[in-house]
Design a protein around this motif. Structure first.
Motif, PDB file in Angstrom:
ATOM      1  N   ASP A  69      41.651  59.064  33.772  1.00 27.27           N
ATOM      2  CA  ASP A  69      40.903  58.795  35.003  1.00 27.27           C
ATOM      3  C   ASP A  69      39.422  59.168  34.915  1.00 27.27           C
ATOM      4  O   ASP A  69      38.773  59.407  35.921  1.00 27.27           O
ATOM      5  CB  ASP A  69      41.555  59.554  36.162  1.00 27.27           C
ATOM      6  N   TRP A  70      38.884  59.184  33.696  1.00 28.48           N
ATOM      7  CA  TRP A  70      37.510  59.663  33.537  1.00 28.48           C
ATOM      8  C   TRP A  70      36.498  58.813  34.300  1.00 28.48           C
ATOM      9  O   TRP A  70      35.516  59.326  34.829  1.00 28.48           O
ATOM     10  CB  TRP A  70      37.142  59.748  32.053  1.00 28.48           C
ATOM     11  N   LYS A  71      36.767  57.504  34.390  1.00 30.69           N
ATOM     12  CA  LYS A  71      35.803  56.620  35.058  1.00 30.69           C
ATOM     13  C   LYS A  71      35.728  56.914  36.563  1.00 30.69           C
ATOM     14  O   LYS A  71      34.705  56.689  37.194  1.00 30.69           O
ATOM     15  CB  LYS A  71      36.204  55.157  34.866  1.00 30.69           C
ATOM     16  N   LEU A  72      36.826  57.380  37.109  1.00 34.34           N
ATOM     17  CA  LEU A  72      36.837  57.712  38.533  1.00 34.34           C
ATOM     18  C   LEU A  72      36.237  59.093  38.787  1.00 34.34           C
ATOM     19  O   LEU A  72      35.512  59.312  39.742  1.00 34.34           O
ATOM     20  CB  LEU A  72      38.287  57.704  39.062  1.00 34.34           C
ATOM     21  N   ILE A  73      36.584  60.021  37.893  1.00 31.98           N
ATOM     22  CA  ILE A  73      36.206  61.422  38.107  1.00 31.98           C
ATOM     23  C   ILE A  73      34.719  61.666  37.810  1.00 31.98           C
ATOM     24  O   ILE A  73      34.024  62.331  38.590  1.00 31.98           O
ATOM     25  CB  ILE A  73      37.059  62.360  37.215  1.00 31.98           C
ATOM     26  N   LEU A  74      34.255  61.140  36.689  1.00 26.06           N
ATOM     27  CA  LEU A  74      32.898  61.489  36.231  1.00 26.06           C
ATOM     28  C   LEU A  74      31.797  61.205  37.268  1.00 26.06           C
ATOM     29  O   LEU A  74      30.929  62.067  37.492  1.00 26.06           O
ATOM     30  CB  LEU A  74      32.609  60.793  34.890  1.00 26.06           C
TER      31      LEU A  74
END
Lengths: 322, 149
Positions: A69-74
């Motif tokens: 989920d890096w694209k959502l979290i970052l």
């Protein structure tokens, strides 16, 4: 984000202490030095807090980021120090590079891969080693060390050939100086082409001059090349503009003050890597003066004897000419 | 024979340590080769298939050994036909990759130029170019010519 931050991570058996001062820090090195343990401890502490039994002390929040989920979290993270492990395939993508460029976080990436999309400094590539037990307890104390620690030359370097990373003002300067002293000088045409330039070079002592602030992705291969070719040396200042600023040509204490701790002046969101900041700084300080600086074409004032001597003096132990 | 291929390829395991955690067999841990590799790289002693004594972490399970040694054990014992990413290995694993390549046909995948300078004499087939190399100098020269990472 700007500034230098001290990070301490510990449990009952192991303790890590290090400083982070640029947007991108790389950790690599031998197997079994504790890289993944550090990552796991930070991940656990971020997830469970005090319940983890792991203590993380830092002025900024430290956390990890996962593939899922890096694209959502970052985009939602600000003012964090974010740790990434080598199993995250996304660290190689241009999308991640773009998000790092726009981010106000610092990133600590555990990887042996070169990551050509990210402009990181030779100064921020570290290994981890055990420095002993902590105050006589059973806790092992780990610290970072520079993997490529050959910036200071033990002996004077007198090259027969100079390879300059870029083809702009820096190359104009070194080409002119080398020409005077009948030293071959060529532009590699970019950091990724330095190795190609070296492989077609047969000139004895070769000196590579490149921007240390963004050369990180080339260092593993350059380092190995130099082990096989000890007559090849690398001079890696932050950038050519940094050398000019350091030389004292620009009046005033303000510039020297900035150079003594640039991390406190360089916002990672504005400058993907430090050499861009030094270019902006030099342009700003020489605007409307006889030292007017342009990245693309060298102002000939910098080739006048006094300027030239002051710039070359910054390059300690390097002799271009007699 | 050791075969080396750089860049993204089919049938490759990008992060071998995770694959190891879910696929290893107990008997791999107590094999003499594993015992030596764990001793050399992790500075730890294999007590049994389920217990390893680490000087830093104390008593640990096989899942807590280093990613480098996990990758080496997959190279040595896995029979699935998968190709493992040796960029999970530090330079201190290079001599063991060479050793495993002497014992069996081994293909490794690399996403960086692993430093084999401490691995002693070795031959390898560079699959990207089809060239056979002899020793570290030829390996590095060939690796620097290959653009895939």
């Amino acid at each position: 984000m700007k500034g230098k931050y001290h990070v301490m991570v510990q449990n009952n058996r192991i303790r890590y202490e290090f400083d982070i001062k640029r947007n991108i820090t790389i950790i690599r090195g031998d197997s079994a030095t504790g890289k993944t343990t550090l990552y796991s401890m930070i991940a656990l502490a971020a997830r469970l807090g005090d319940s983890s039994g792991i203590e993380v002390r830092c002025e900024k929040k430290c956390r990890t980021l996962d593939d899922l989920d890096w694209k959502l979290i970052l985009p939602a993270l600000h003012d964090h120090i974010i740790f990434l492990d080598e199993d995250n395939l996304f660290i190689k993508t241009t999308e991640f590079s773009r998000m790092v460029r726009e981010s106000d976080n610092y990133f600590v990436i555990i990887t042996r891969e070169d990551l050509a999309n990210l402009p990181y400094s030779v100064e921020e590539i570290y290994g981890i080693h055990a420095a002993g037990k902590y105050h006589g307890t059973k806790r092992i104390y780990n610290e970072f060390y520079h993997i490529y620690s050959f910036m200071d030359f033990p002996e004077t370097v007198k090259p027969d050939e100079v390879i300059v990373e870029d083809s702009n003002s820096g190359y104009d300067f070194f080409h002119s100086v080398c020409d005077e002293h009948h030293i071959a000088c060529k532009s590699a045409g970019g950091k990724s082409k330095i190795k190609d330039a070296l492989q077609i070079s047969n000139q004895g002592n070769v000196l590579v001059i490149a921007d240390g602030a963004s050369i990180g992705s080339e260092m593993n291969e350059l380092f190995q090349y130099m082990k096989l070719h000890p007559d090849t040396k690398c001079y890696l200042p932050e950038s050519f503009e940094w050398i000019i600023l350091k030389s004292g040509l620009i009046d005033g204490n303000e510039v020297q003050e900035i150079l003594s701790h640039p991390q406190d002046f360089i916002d990672s969101q504005d400058y993907f890597s430090w050499e861009r900041f030094f270019t902006t700084l030099l342009i700003q300080y020489t605007q409307d003066t006889y030292l007017h600086y342009s990245k693309h074409r060298l102002n000939e004032v910098y080739l006048h004897d006094r300027s030239k001597m002051m710039i070359l003096k910054v390059m300690e132990k390097i002799v271009l000419g007699d | 024979m050791l075969k080396i291929i750089f860049g993204d390829i089919d049938n490759s395991i990008y992060h071998p340590p995770t694959y190891f955690d879910n696929q290893y067999e107990d008997e791999w841990i107590t094999d003499p080769l594993s015992i030596e590799m764990i001793r050399d790289i992790d500075k730890s002693e294999v007590i049994s298939a389920h217990l390893i004594d680490s000087p830093i972490l104390g008593p640990i399970s096989p899942k807590e050994i280093s990613g480098g040694v996990k990758t080496l054990m997959l190279m040595a014992f896995d029979e699935s036909g998968k190709i493992f990413n040796a960029s999970s290995c530090g330079d201190n694993c290079a001599k063991w990759i060479v050793e495993i390549g002497r014992r069996k046909d081994l293909t490794i995948n690399l996403h960086h130029v692993l430093d084999f300078s401490s691995a002693g004499e070795f031959d390898a087939w560079m699959l990207n170019t089809g060239k056979m190399i002899h020793g570290y100098r030829e390996y590095l020269e060939e690796a620097l010519r290959i653009k895939e990472r």
